[in-house]
Write an enzyme that holds these catalytic residues in place. Structure first.
Site, PDB file in Angstrom:
ATOM      1  N   THR A   1      -7.962   3.217   8.920  1.00 14.84           N
ATOM      2  CA  THR A   1      -9.177   2.399   8.922  1.00 14.84           C
ATOM      3  C   THR A   1      -9.291   1.657  10.252  1.00 14.84           C
ATOM      4  OG1 THR A   1      -8.772   2.140   6.564  1.00 14.84           O
ATOM      5  CG2 THR A   1     -10.495   0.773   7.522  1.00 14.84           C
TER       6      THR A   1
ATOM      7  N   HIS B   1       0.968   6.287   1.724  1.00  9.61           N
ATOM      8  CA  HIS B   1       1.716   7.278   2.510  1.00  9.61           C
ATOM      9  C   HIS B   1       2.882   7.930   1.758  1.00  9.61           C
ATOM     10  CE1 HIS B   1      -1.059   6.741   5.624  1.00  9.61           C
ATOM     11  NE2 HIS B   1      -0.816   5.444   5.708  1.00  9.61           N
TER      12      HIS B   1
ATOM     13  N   ARG C   1      -9.618   8.004  -0.385  1.00 13.05           N
ATOM     14  CA  ARG C   1     -10.524   8.375   0.712  1.00 13.05           C
ATOM     15  C   ARG C   1     -11.393   9.551   0.308  1.00 13.05           C
ATOM     16  NH1 ARG C   1      -9.829   7.072   6.071  1.00 13.05           N
ATOM     17  NH2 ARG C   1      -8.272   5.464   6.452  1.00 13.05           N
TER      18      ARG C   1
ATOM     19  N   HIS D   1      -5.683   3.498  -1.375  1.00  8.91           N
ATOM     20  CA  HIS D   1      -6.983   3.811  -0.775  1.00  8.91           C
ATOM     21  C   HIS D   1      -7.363   5.227  -1.177  1.00  8.91           C
ATOM     22  CE1 HIS D   1      -9.434   3.802   3.271  1.00  8.91           C
ATOM     23  NE2 HIS D   1     -10.160   4.170   2.234  1.00  8.91           N
TER      24      HIS D   1
ATOM     25  N   HIS E   1      -3.258  -4.666   7.927  1.00 13.52           N
ATOM     26  CA  HIS E   1      -3.336  -3.509   8.835  1.00 13.52           C
ATOM     27  C   HIS E   1      -2.371  -3.670   9.997  1.00 13.52           C
ATOM     28  CE1 HIS E   1      -4.714   0.077  10.817  1.00 13.52           C
ATOM     29  NE2 HIS E   1      -5.288   0.372   9.682  1.00 13.52           N
TER      30      HIS E   1
ATOM     31  N   GLU F   1     -10.899  -9.705   3.673  1.00 11.90           N
ATOM     32  CA  GLU F   1      -9.583  -9.388   4.234  1.00 11.90           C
ATOM     33  C   GLU F   1      -9.785  -9.155   5.724  1.00 11.90           C
ATOM     34  OE1 GLU F   1      -7.068  -6.641   2.105  1.00 11.90           O
ATOM     35  OE2 GLU F   1      -6.154  -5.906   3.955  1.00 11.90           O
TER      36      GLU F   1
ATOM     37  N   ARG G   1      -7.025  12.552   1.305  1.00  8.60           N
ATOM     38  CA  ARG G   1      -5.876  13.002   2.106  1.00  8.60           C
ATOM     39  C   ARG G   1      -4.561  12.424   1.604  1.00  8.60           C
ATOM     40  NH1 ARG G   1      -7.235   9.707   7.586  1.00  8.60           N
ATOM     41  NH2 ARG G   1      -9.275  10.527   7.112  1.00  8.60           N
TER      42      ARG G   1
ATOM     43  N   GLU H   1      -8.770   0.292  -2.480  1.00  9.34           N
ATOM     44  CA  GLU H   1      -9.589   0.256  -1.267  1.00  9.34           C
ATOM     45  C   GLU H   1     -10.517   1.461  -1.284  1.00  9.34           C
ATOM     46  OE1 GLU H   1      -6.680   0.509   1.795  1.00  9.34           O
ATOM     47  OE2 GLU H   1      -6.018  -1.551   1.529  1.00  9.34           O
TER      48      GLU H   1
ATOM     49  N   ASN I   1       0.845  -1.187   0.000  1.00  9.89           N
ATOM     50  CA  ASN I   1       0.000   0.000   0.000  1.00  9.89           C
ATOM     51  C   ASN I   1       0.893   1.254   0.000  1.00  9.89           C
ATOM     52  OD1 ASN I   1      -1.419   2.269   1.082  1.00  9.89           O
ATOM     53  ND2 ASN I   1      -3.080   0.905   1.670  1.00  9.89           N
TER      54      ASN I   1
HETATM   55  N1  PXP Z   1      -5.667  -3.457   4.170  1.00  8.42           N
HETATM   56  C1  PXP Z   1      -6.678  -2.546   4.214  1.00  8.42           C
HETATM   57  C2  PXP Z   1      -8.022  -2.971   3.740  1.00  8.42           C
HETATM   58  C3  PXP Z   1      -6.443  -1.228   4.670  1.00  8.42           C
HETATM   59  O1  PXP Z   1      -7.456  -0.349   4.717  1.00  8.42           O
HETATM   60  C4  PXP Z   1      -5.136  -0.860   5.037  1.00  8.42           C
HETATM   61  C5  PXP Z   1      -4.853   0.557   5.474  1.00  8.42           C
HETATM   62  O2  PXP Z   1      -5.194   1.430   4.470  1.00  8.42           O
HETATM   63  C6  PXP Z   1      -4.119  -1.828   4.945  1.00  8.42           C
HETATM   64  C7  PXP Z   1      -4.418  -3.112   4.534  1.00  8.42           C
HETATM   65  C8  PXP Z   1      -2.689  -1.504   5.255  1.00  8.42           C
HETATM   66  O3  PXP Z   1      -2.533  -1.153   6.591  1.00  8.42           O
HETATM   67  P1  PXP Z   1      -1.136  -0.550   7.070  1.00  8.42           P
HETATM   68  O4  PXP Z   1      -0.949   0.733   6.325  1.00  8.42           O
HETATM   69  O5  PXP Z   1      -1.328  -0.387   8.538  1.00  8.42           O
HETATM   70  O6  PXP Z   1      -0.096  -1.569   6.721  1.00  8.42           O
END
Ligand code: PXP
Length: 245
Positions: free
Chosen positions: A104, A13, A48, A46, A195, A154, A52, A73, A10
């Protein structure tokens, strides 16, 4: 031969950092290319409601920049469905979204939002998009997800990750994920997880035999500050591979 667990990186960031100064760097497309080069299976983003981090332009640019699938996402609402139908990523994962949350927080409440989710999922199903829903490791949520007709869930691993940091209730949180994975498999659902996963806590999750995909973001991007994105992804791959029996 060891089983292959798909790894989605992901890159939200990278966009968070870019947006902090309103500049056009670091470039999300460059991050996506590195993810692909490192042999990850998916780029996860993602979009949003408040944009952001990733926005629609980023999504389009990333889709054009790489050949591996993009996992989008989104919250379950008509604005996001419109984006998914327009950009047609290979995978969509429905997540809960509260405007003020930092990230999330918790999984989708499928039990109490069944009809709404059913409507939105139906409007995506025609486009050959692989659909997953992000839920807590909970039997009722799994039963509701199966009734919804999705093939994949998930698991939100945030409670496990928090327990890991606090060194409190780790076994309990892990047990919930292990038992939920067994139950999910029994009722015919594919299991992903994500996550809060890090080099230290990912091993126990990937050791669960029926977890077939992980999505990891914040820790990888944070670690990249010290070790670079490429090394961070390669090290995560190595840690995952070593944990698989
Ligand atoms: N999976 C989903 C569905 C999420 O919403 C997120 C966070 O956006 C992640 C995985 C990844 O989480 P992290 O950034 O904490 O690794």
């Amino acid at each position: 031969m060891k089983r292959h667990v798909r790894l989605g990186i992901n890159i939200d960031h990278v966009a968070t950092l870019r947006n902090a100064r309103g500049e056009n760097y670091p470039e999300v497309t460059e991050a996506a290319r590195i993810v692909e080069k490192c042999g990850a299976d998916l780029v996860t983003v993602h979009v949003r409601e408040d944009r952001r981090h990733i926005n629609e332009k980023d999504l389009g640019d990333i889709l054009n920049a790489i050949n591996i699938p993009v996992n989008l996402e989104i919250g379950a609402n008509s604005e996001m469905i419109k984006i998914a139908n327009e950009y047609k990523p290979k995978c969509v994962c429905f997540v809960p979204e509260k405007r003020k949350e930092i990230t999330t927080e918790g999984g989708l409440d499928v039990v109490n939002n069944f009809d709404k989710l059913k409507k939105f999922i139906k409007s995506l199903s025609n486009d050959n998009i692989k659909i997953a829903i992000f839920i807590d490791p909970d039997k009722d949520q799994l039963i509701a997800s199966q009734k919804l007709g999705v093939k994949t869930i998930e698991f939100h691993t945030g409670s496990y990750a928090n327990a890991f940091i606090k060194k409190n209730n780790v076994d309990l949180e892990l047990k919930k994920i292990i038992e939920s994975t067994t139950f999910a498999k029994k009722i015919g659902l594919n299991c992903h997880a994500g996550h809060g996963l890090t080099f230290d806590n990912v091993g126990a999750i990937v050791s669960i035999n029926d977890i077939i995909e992980l999505n990891i973001g914040h820790f990888i991007i944070a670690n990249s500050i010290f070790d670079g994105l490429e090394n961070s992804i390669l090290k995560m791959r190595k840690v995952i591979s070593e944990a698989i029996k």
